[in-house]
Motif scaffolding. Structure first.
Motif, PDB file in Angstrom:
ATOM      1  N   ARG A 321       6.014  10.450  -7.081  1.00  0.00           N
ATOM      2  CA  ARG A 321       4.937  11.350  -6.686  1.00  0.00           C
ATOM      3  C   ARG A 321       4.633  11.197  -5.206  1.00  0.00           C
ATOM      4  NH1 ARG A 321       0.918  11.106 -11.656  1.00  0.00           N
ATOM      5  NH2 ARG A 321       2.341  10.224 -13.167  1.00  0.00           N
ATOM      6  N   ILE A 322       3.856  12.149  -4.703  1.00  0.00           N
ATOM      7  CA  ILE A 322       3.297  11.979  -3.369  1.00  0.00           C
ATOM      8  C   ILE A 322       2.006  11.203  -3.571  1.00  0.00           C
ATOM      9  CG2 ILE A 322       2.444  13.122  -1.305  1.00  0.00           C
ATOM     10  CD1 ILE A 322       4.150  15.556  -2.082  1.00  0.00           C
ATOM     11  N   ASP A 323       2.085   9.895  -3.493  1.00  0.00           N
ATOM     12  CA  ASP A 323       0.924   9.063  -3.813  1.00  0.00           C
ATOM     13  C   ASP A 323       0.855   7.860  -2.881  1.00  0.00           C
ATOM     14  OD1 ASP A 323       2.989   7.479  -4.696  1.00  0.00           O
ATOM     15  OD2 ASP A 323       2.230   7.217  -6.730  1.00  0.00           O
ATOM     16  N   PHE A 324      -0.010   6.952  -3.220  1.00  0.00           N
ATOM     17  CA  PHE A 324      -0.229   5.785  -2.358  1.00  0.00           C
ATOM     18  C   PHE A 324       1.064   5.014  -2.123  1.00  0.00           C
ATOM     19  CE2 PHE A 324      -1.550   1.496  -1.279  1.00  0.00           C
ATOM     20  CZ  PHE A 324      -2.608   1.705  -0.422  1.00  0.00           C
ATOM     21  N   GLN A 325       1.801   4.785  -3.209  1.00  0.00           N
ATOM     22  CA  GLN A 325       3.043   4.023  -3.084  1.00  0.00           C
ATOM     23  C   GLN A 325       4.050   4.733  -2.175  1.00  0.00           C
ATOM     24  OE1 GLN A 325       4.839   2.906  -6.862  1.00  0.00           O
ATOM     25  NE2 GLN A 325       6.849   2.822  -5.901  1.00  0.00           N
ATOM     26  N   ASN A 326       4.177   6.014  -2.394  1.00  0.00           N
ATOM     27  CA  ASN A 326       5.061   6.835  -1.571  1.00  0.00           C
ATOM     28  C   ASN A 326       4.648   6.726  -0.092  1.00  0.00           C
ATOM     29  OD1 ASN A 326       4.839   9.881  -0.397  1.00  0.00           O
ATOM     30  ND2 ASN A 326       6.789   9.674  -1.450  1.00  0.00           N
ATOM     31  N   GLY A 327       3.345   6.670   0.159  1.00  0.00           N
ATOM     32  CA  GLY A 327       2.827   6.586   1.532  1.00  0.00           C
ATOM     33  C   GLY A 327       3.186   5.276   2.206  1.00  0.00           C
ATOM     34  N   TYR A 328       2.973   4.149   1.511  1.00  0.00           N
ATOM     35  CA  TYR A 328       3.278   2.887   2.206  1.00  0.00           C
ATOM     36  C   TYR A 328       4.773   2.659   2.292  1.00  0.00           C
ATOM     37  CZ  TYR A 328       3.365  -0.029  -2.233  1.00  0.00           C
ATOM     38  OH  TYR A 328       3.625  -0.590  -3.460  1.00  0.00           O
ATOM     39  N   GLN A 329       5.516   3.167   1.282  1.00  0.00           N
ATOM     40  CA  GLN A 329       6.968   2.983   1.349  1.00  0.00           C
ATOM     41  C   GLN A 329       7.615   3.847   2.430  1.00  0.00           C
ATOM     42  OE1 GLN A 329       8.293   3.437  -2.759  1.00  0.00           O
ATOM     43  NE2 GLN A 329       8.186   1.222  -3.057  1.00  0.00           N
ATOM     44  N   LYS A 330       6.889   4.818   2.935  1.00  0.00           N
ATOM     45  CA  LYS A 330       7.413   5.597   4.067  1.00  0.00           C
ATOM     46  C   LYS A 330       6.936   5.021   5.395  1.00  0.00           C
ATOM     47  CE  LYS A 330       8.807   9.887   2.313  1.00  0.00           C
ATOM     48  NZ  LYS A 330       9.403  11.063   2.927  1.00  0.00           N
TER      49      LYS A 330
ATOM     50  N   ILE B 362      -5.821  -4.401  -5.921  1.00  0.00           N
ATOM     51  CA  ILE B 362      -4.611  -4.826  -6.629  1.00  0.00           C
ATOM     52  C   ILE B 362      -3.378  -4.150  -6.025  1.00  0.00           C
ATOM     53  CG2 ILE B 362      -3.398  -4.664  -8.853  1.00  0.00           C
ATOM     54  CD1 ILE B 362      -6.179  -5.107 -10.190  1.00  0.00           C
ATOM     55  N   ILE B 363      -3.496  -2.866  -5.715  1.00  0.00           N
ATOM     56  CA  ILE B 363      -2.353  -2.157  -5.114  1.00  0.00           C
ATOM     57  C   ILE B 363      -2.098  -2.685  -3.698  1.00  0.00           C
ATOM     58  CG2 ILE B 363      -1.400   0.087  -4.478  1.00  0.00           C
ATOM     59  CD1 ILE B 363      -3.258   1.327  -6.603  1.00  0.00           C
ATOM     60  N   CYS B 436       1.536   3.909  -9.508  1.00  0.00           N
ATOM     61  CA  CYS B 436       1.021   2.588  -9.122  1.00  0.00           C
ATOM     62  C   CYS B 436      -0.433   2.403  -9.549  1.00  0.00           C
ATOM     63  CB  CYS B 436       1.202   2.348  -7.622  1.00  0.00           C
ATOM     64  SG  CYS B 436       0.380   3.531  -6.547  1.00  0.00           S
ATOM     65  N   ILE B 437      -1.201   3.468  -9.614  1.00  0.00           N
ATOM     66  CA  ILE B 437      -2.600   3.321 -10.052  1.00  0.00           C
ATOM     67  C   ILE B 437      -2.644   2.924 -11.533  1.00  0.00           C
ATOM     68  CG2 ILE B 437      -4.826   4.496 -10.342  1.00  0.00           C
ATOM     69  CD1 ILE B 437      -4.189   6.212  -7.946  1.00  0.00           C
ATOM     70  N   ASP B 438      -1.783   3.555 -12.344  1.00  0.00           N
ATOM     71  CA  ASP B 438      -1.729   3.181 -13.771  1.00  0.00           C
ATOM     72  C   ASP B 438      -1.371   1.706 -13.935  1.00  0.00           C
ATOM     73  OD1 ASP B 438      -2.200   5.840 -14.606  1.00  0.00           O
ATOM     74  OD2 ASP B 438      -0.085   6.322 -14.281  1.00  0.00           O
ATOM     75  N   TYR B 439      -0.347   1.280 -13.179  1.00  0.00           N
ATOM     76  CA  TYR B 439       0.060  -0.130 -13.293  1.00  0.00           C
ATOM     77  C   TYR B 439      -1.062  -1.050 -12.816  1.00  0.00           C
ATOM     78  CZ  TYR B 439       4.847   1.374 -14.308  1.00  0.00           C
ATOM     79  OH  TYR B 439       5.953   1.940 -14.879  1.00  0.00           O
TER      80      TYR B 439
END
Lengths: 497, 502, 214
Positions: A321-330, B362-363, B436-439
């Motif tokens: 998704r375009i989400d928090f994880q996607n943001g920091y991984q970019k 946590i994230i 990641c929010i779910d996890y």
């Protein structure tokens, strides 16, 4: 001309000069002792003539260190690439940073986040968005792998190049699989643009014939090339970073040697798409921080060689998704690539790995590029910026700086205002229906698609040349069996060929 | 002792030597020519006694260069800080890097993303989460929130500090306001921990009496003083990064001089907590890239002064846990880490200073893990270069997956995040498309149901804390800082059967 | 000639030129130009700047720069108004300040500029203002509205204190009270007995008009 952003401070170094020497010597050792396998007889002959140790049976080539170092020296430190519109000509060099996109096979549904094949219009829209974004300095291959409607596999990227030529005036890249670059390079020539030749390595230490042929095409047409390295460490490269860098470099150098033997001074750049192995599921671990450690060391070595580098690991993430994880991984790999001296950052539009891409993601990534660009410019500490007299004049409270002419002049230079970010206060945000960056990007996309025009459009002559080359390619692949009868029928019918 | 992370390479430097000199020279000029306004008779006298030029008519202190340099030298370049549990002690300075939670005034609703006041239980649970997260090394002031439901604002600090001591054995901080530092110091002594407290300038170039009074108390207690300017460039400091560094450093240095004059050798840390002005809303421009440049330059100058730095303050401008929050938080913290900030603020914060959520913490903890892995750098030696292995494996069909070298090294080189989605698309579909929010929510539940603070307070410590809280309540009631309505609400809360936890 | 000096004065404000604004004011007074008309001209100029800000074309430093230029000229003109005994028409008189313990001035400065542009007579008391000082100013200027700002959670309760203080002094009914600042919410403003709250500077101007029914 696009110079992109200028880095105004010395590139970040992770290792000592001695460590870099060790890695360089290790690379020479592998090239000399083990060498590489080259499945291309023409190339084997070129290497043989240059006094490499060549075994024509096993296709193994071993390189004398002197030849390697000589060829590295011959490659230019910086070079220009010509676009159809002169304002998009590129300069690749040691202190300037350019951006381009990382493609995805598919698009993604922004509600379910599931991948699906894009339509032709969606494919065009992504190209248009990339053409409109000022900090996308050139376009990679794809940006999607074809589009719906039944295009034969082998024609997907050729049709894709035609779409890029029609909808963008920026430089693009000609991938080499199945000789399709024979046709796409011709297309580029017919409309007066250069295109990057794109030979890929196969890890470990192996070269297939169509990839090697890209070097011959680059020499024949006098094109710049972007050599792609995509080992997965722990899988096709050693799991340790230093070992993986040695292997990557040993794989890239034979192409540089070949290019410089074919055409001394040939314009080459090296692209680093080395990824970690996800040891849980065997896929590449996109967005892994170890990848950045590899890339920063890689940049440090290639800066010493004086050859421009491309960082491909900025784009793919492991989020769907375009989400928090996607943001920091970019952001993290992009920052590290930029400060450690990459010439080109491959950031825009990709979501998960090489699987999904979306124009909304590209528009959002544009703000990361802008922020990084501002960071690279560094700090102005000239007399006016120091503002010592002003500080002494304003003094303690109740003095302040808001109404000063100095503030009016400088604040915009120091800050960077992202185009699709939420920068409201809570009350304003509530009033604005709690809009977030994705919604701002949607607004921007709508505006781009309704106003942006390719500048200039293809002439009728160029358009018909492209059509001719497409026909030529279709016949070629029909003849050699890469388009089956079944595929051909669907293709012909749906695209009125 | 907590190791935190060690930066195994030279820090990122974005200024030339000449630029560093220009900014340093400007700072000395401002300290000498314009000086700093101190709203404190006591401080003015101390400065005068030590050779500063003091103008009592406008409370202005002008600093001679020699005194400034002497006091910067007196401040230790690295030092030990003591937590309640010695295993959580740290060494600040040099190439050590520690991370701390970053608070907000309110919690948020993860469905609507709107801010709301947390309850007492949520407050305690959030501290438990911070205690459990491996990369939270410091649980600072106002953390997790500025206060909670039914607590009068003036009691938020003592109540918050008590909650942090009760639910965490990590290094805890508390700030000053309305004399609460007196109670903070008492509490810290009761549980055998040290505190870090700030002394904040009122930019430009001013210190009010409350900051000075608190600094005297903290320094005399032998605790650690954090000096901060907190300017907003374009508003309370020049709009240029260079100019803002000059005013900010002048303010911080004036504070350090005071601390070293009160008690030579006092442990100080210099914080970069400056933001550009959002020229539309008038608020600070949280998440702006200029903050990263400011921080990198700040670190470079303070390395020259040889004093530990704090910062990398990663407030996003986004109100949601989304793409924007991620790029803002990651670049702010990462540029801070690369350029040598010793203690970095990140876990938990959302928009500005206004929102915190434990799921965000946590994230963020994964983000910190990535930064930490990068800081450790790589080894270049015979084993990691793996020349024999590379020559042995050779070209295709050789590969590395089955090699002993891979089994040994992959896990050292990679960092595996705890709550990131690392599935392939087919796995992801099968797993219910978790993000990641779910996890992180799952990990939150797990922590709350299993984590216990490793060193609970003794009965004696617990009763001391309760006694000090009572003293504080009485003190503020007497001063009229708790209204009768506030007191009624608060009283109900204090009678809860599960006080102090819910 | 007259027109020129009005235009020049407007220009000085729109170009943030403090010195020119002050010297033009002096020159105009010297030439016996009606001081109230000078004030009107400046109000027109500052309103244009305020509108530009509202449209997103101008920024905070422009707004404050223009306000600074206007403040440089205002005392000179006001002195003349006092001297000749003229009476100035305004929408109403507002006393503005950041509460005690709080030293944040940016939001307050924005409000003052926009209120002035709207045609209010604004008395900016500054930052770190105690209840007694607010009271004194309300009496002195015969204010219609009191506007208080607090940015920090810790200082927000000070607004309640000021309101209580005015009640005790029997002045609460005399003024409308509006509150704002980063730490303030609608709920909080009702709680402490304020008459109105708006999170944005342009919204606060509308609110001020509403409160006095204009």
């Amino acid at each position: 001309m696009s110079r992109g952003f200028i880095r105004n401070f010395p590139a970040f170094k992770l290792l000592s000069d001695e460590n870099i020497d060790q890695i360089h010597r290790g690379t020479l050792d592998v090239l000399q002792k083990t060498g590489v396998t080259v499945y291309n007889d023409k190339a084997l002959k070129v290497f043989k003539n240059a006094d490499c140790d060549v075994d024509f049976d096993s296709k193994r080539v071993k390189f004398p260190p002197g030849l390697v170092e000589e060829c590295l020296r011959k490659a230019p430190t910086s070079f220009r690439v010509k676009a159809r519109n002169q304002k998009h000509d590129l300069l690749l060099g040691p202190n300037n940073v350019l951006f381009f996109n990382f493609p995805g096979t598919d698009t993604v549904d922004l509600n379910t986040w599931e991948p699906r094949t894009p339509t032709e219009q969606e494919h065009i829209d992504l190209i248009k968005v990339l053409d409109a974004l000022e900090n996308v300095h050139f376009l990679n291959a794809y940006p999607y792998f074809g589009f719906s409607g039944g295009i034969p596999e082998v024609m997907k990227e050729i049709e894709g190049v035609a779409l890029r030529m029609r909808n963008s005036t920026k430089v693009t890249v000609a991938i080499a699989n199945n000789d399709i670059d024979r046709f796409t390079i011709k297309m580029a020539k017919s409309i007066g643009t250069e295109i990057f030749a794109n030979p890929n390595t196969s890890s470990p230490l192996t070269y297939y014939t169509d990839q090697v042929n890209a070097c011959f095409l680059a020499a024949e047409y006098d094109l710049p090339s972007m050599i792609w390295e995509g080992a997965t460490y722990g899988g096709t490269a050693p799991a340790s970073t230093s070992g993986a860098v040695i292997l990557s470099n040993a794989e890239l150098i034979p192409y540089i040697v070949l290019m410089q033997l074919l055409k001394p001074g040939a314009r080459v750049s090296v692209a680093n798409l080395v990824l970690a192995q996800n040891m849980g599921n065997g896929a590449p671990a996109f967005g892994e921080i170890g990848v950045s450690l590899h890339n920063v060391v890689f940049n440090q070595v290639w800066r010493r060689y004086g050859i421009p580098t491309v960082s491909s690991s900025c784009g793919p993430t492991s989020s769907k998704r375009i989400d928090f994880q996607n943001g920091y991984q970019k952001m993290m790999p992009t920052l590290l690539s930029a400060i450690s001296g990459s010439s080109v950052l491959q950031l825009y539009s990709s979501i998960y790995g090489e699987i999904t891409a979306h124009p909304i993601q590209a528009i959002l990534d544009d703000d990361i590029a802008g922020m990084i660009g501002r960071f690279l410019e560094g700090v102005d500490a000239g007399d006016e910026a120091l503002a010592i007299d002003l500080i002494n004049e304003v003094g303690p409270i109740p003095g302040h700086y808001l109404g000063k002419a100095h503030t009016r002049k400088w604040w915009k230079k120091e800050q960077f205002a992202p185009k699709s970010a939420d920068r409201l206060t809570y009350p304003e945000w509530l009033k604005a229906d709690k809009k977030s960056c994705i919604e701002y990007a949607m607004d921007r996309m709508e505006k781009i698609l309704s106003t942006h025009k390719v500048d200039p459009p293809l002439t009728e002559k160029q358009e018909s040349d492209i059509e001719d080359i497409l026909s030529e390619a279709r016949s070629y692949y029909r003849e050699n069996g890469l388009i089956s009868d079944e595929e051909w029928d669907v293709y012909k019918k749906n695209f009125k060929i | 002792m907590l190791k935190g992370f060690t930066r195994n390479f030279k820090p990122l430097e974005i200024l030339t030597e000449e630029q560093v000199e220009s900014i340093h020279g400007g700072t000395l000029d401002v300290l000498r020519r314009t000086g700093i306004r101190f709203e404190s008779e006591k401080a003015l006298k101390l400065f005068e006694k030590n050779g500063c030029q003091v103008d009592y008519s406008n409370n202005r202190v002008r600093f001679p260069e020699g005194l400034v340099e002497e006091c910067l030298r007196r401040a230790p370049s690295s030092y030990h800080v003591k937590a309640r549990n010695p295993e959580n002690d740290m060494i600040w300075g040099g190439n050590t890097t520690y991370f701390q939670a970053l608070s907000g005034s309110q919690s948020i609703d993860l469905e609507t993303w709107e801010p709301r006041t947390p309850t007492r239980k949520e407050f305690h649970d959030a501290i438990t989460v911070l205690d459990a997260l491996g990369n939270v090394h410091i649980v600072p002031w106002y953390t997790p929130w500025f206060g909670f439901k039914n607590v009068p604002p003036v009691m938020a600090m003592p109540e918050g500090l008590a909650a942090r001591f009760r639910n965490s054995s990590k290094f805890i901080c508390a700030n000053y306001s309305m004399d609460c530092e007196v109670f903070n110091i008492e509490m810290a002594r009761a549980v055998g921990a040290e505190l870090r407290t700030s002394m904040a300038a009122a930019p430009p170039l001013t210190f009010y009496s409350d900051a000075v009074e608190s600094a005297y108390r903290i320094v005399n207690a032998g605790f650690i003083l954090l000096l901060v300017s907190g300017s907003v460039y374009g508003g309370t400091s020049p709009s240029t990064i260079a100019g803002s560094l000059i005013t900010g450093n002048a303010e911080i240095i004036a504070g350090i001089v005071l601390a070293q004059l009160i008690k030579p050798g006092t442990r100080v840390i210099a914080q970069d907590f400056s933001f550009p002005q959002n020229m539309r809303a008038g608020s600070p421009a949280f998440g702006d890239i200029a903050i990263s440049l400011h921080q990198a330059a700040f670190n470079q100058i303070w390395r020259k002064y040889d004093i530990p730095t704090d910062g990398g303050v990663s407030y996003p401008s986004s109100k949601k846990i989304d793409y924007q929050a991620a790029y803002e938080k990651s670049i702010l913290s990462f540029t801070g880490a690369l350029s040598g900030t010793n203690t970095i603020w990140i876990q938990g914060a959302l928009y500005g200073e206004l929102a915190f959520h434990p799921v965000m913490a946590i994230i963020d903890d994964d983000l910190v893990g990535m930064i930490g892995r990068f800081l450790e750098g790589i080894e270049v030696n015979e084993e990691t270069m793996a020349l024999d292995l590379i020559n042995d494996v050779g070209p295709i069909p050789g590969h590395y997956l089955s090699k002993a070298h891979t089994r040994k090294w992959w896990n050292k080189e990679q960092f595996v995040p705890k709550v990131a989605d690392r599935s392939t698309p087919p796995e992801w579909l099968k797993l219910g498309k978790n993000d990641c929010i779910d996890y992180a929510k799952k990990r939150y539940d797990e922590i709350i149901s299993t984590h216990k603070v490793d060193l609970p307070l003794t009965d004696k410590q617990e009763s001391d804390i309760e006694r000090i809280l009572k003293e504080a309540r009485e003190y503020y009631k007497k001063k009229g800082l708790i209204s009768s309505e506030e007191w009624d609400e608060y009283k109900k809360d204090l009678k809860s059967p599960n006080y102090p936890y819910e | 000639m007259n027109n020129d000096i009005f235009e020049d004065l407007k220009k000085a404000i729109k170009e943030y030129d403090t010195e020119a604004a002050a010297s033009l004011a002096k020159k105009a007074i010297g030439e016996k130009i009606e001081p109230l008309k000078l004030l009107d001209a400046m109000t027109v100029a500052i309103r244009e700047v305020g509108d530009g800000f509202g449209r997103g074309e101008l920024w905070l430093p422009d707004l404050v720069g223009a306000a600074d230029a206007m403040s440089a000229a205002t005392p000179i003109i006001e002195e003349e108004i006092k001297r000749i005994g003229a009476k100035r028409e305004s929408l109403g008189t507002i006393v503005v300040g950041t509460v005690f313990g709080d030293i944040h001035s940016i939001g307050k400065t924005m409000i003052c500029t926009l209120l002035t542009a709207e045609g209010f007579k604004v008395h900016d008391l500054g930052i770190n203002i105690k209840a007694e000082q607010f009271l004194e100013a309300i009496k002195k200027y015969n204010a219609d509205i009191l506007a208080m700002s607090a940015l920090m959670t810790m200082t927000a309760p000070e607004q309640r204190k000021v309101i209580k203080f005015l009640e005790n002094e029997n002045l609460r009914e005399k003024v409308k009270i509006m509150v704002g600042g980063g730490a303030i919410t609608e709920e909080f403003s009702k709680n402490i007995g304020a008459d109105g709250y708006d999170p944005t500077a342009p919204g606060a101007v509308k609110l001020a008009r509403q409160l006095i029914g204009k």
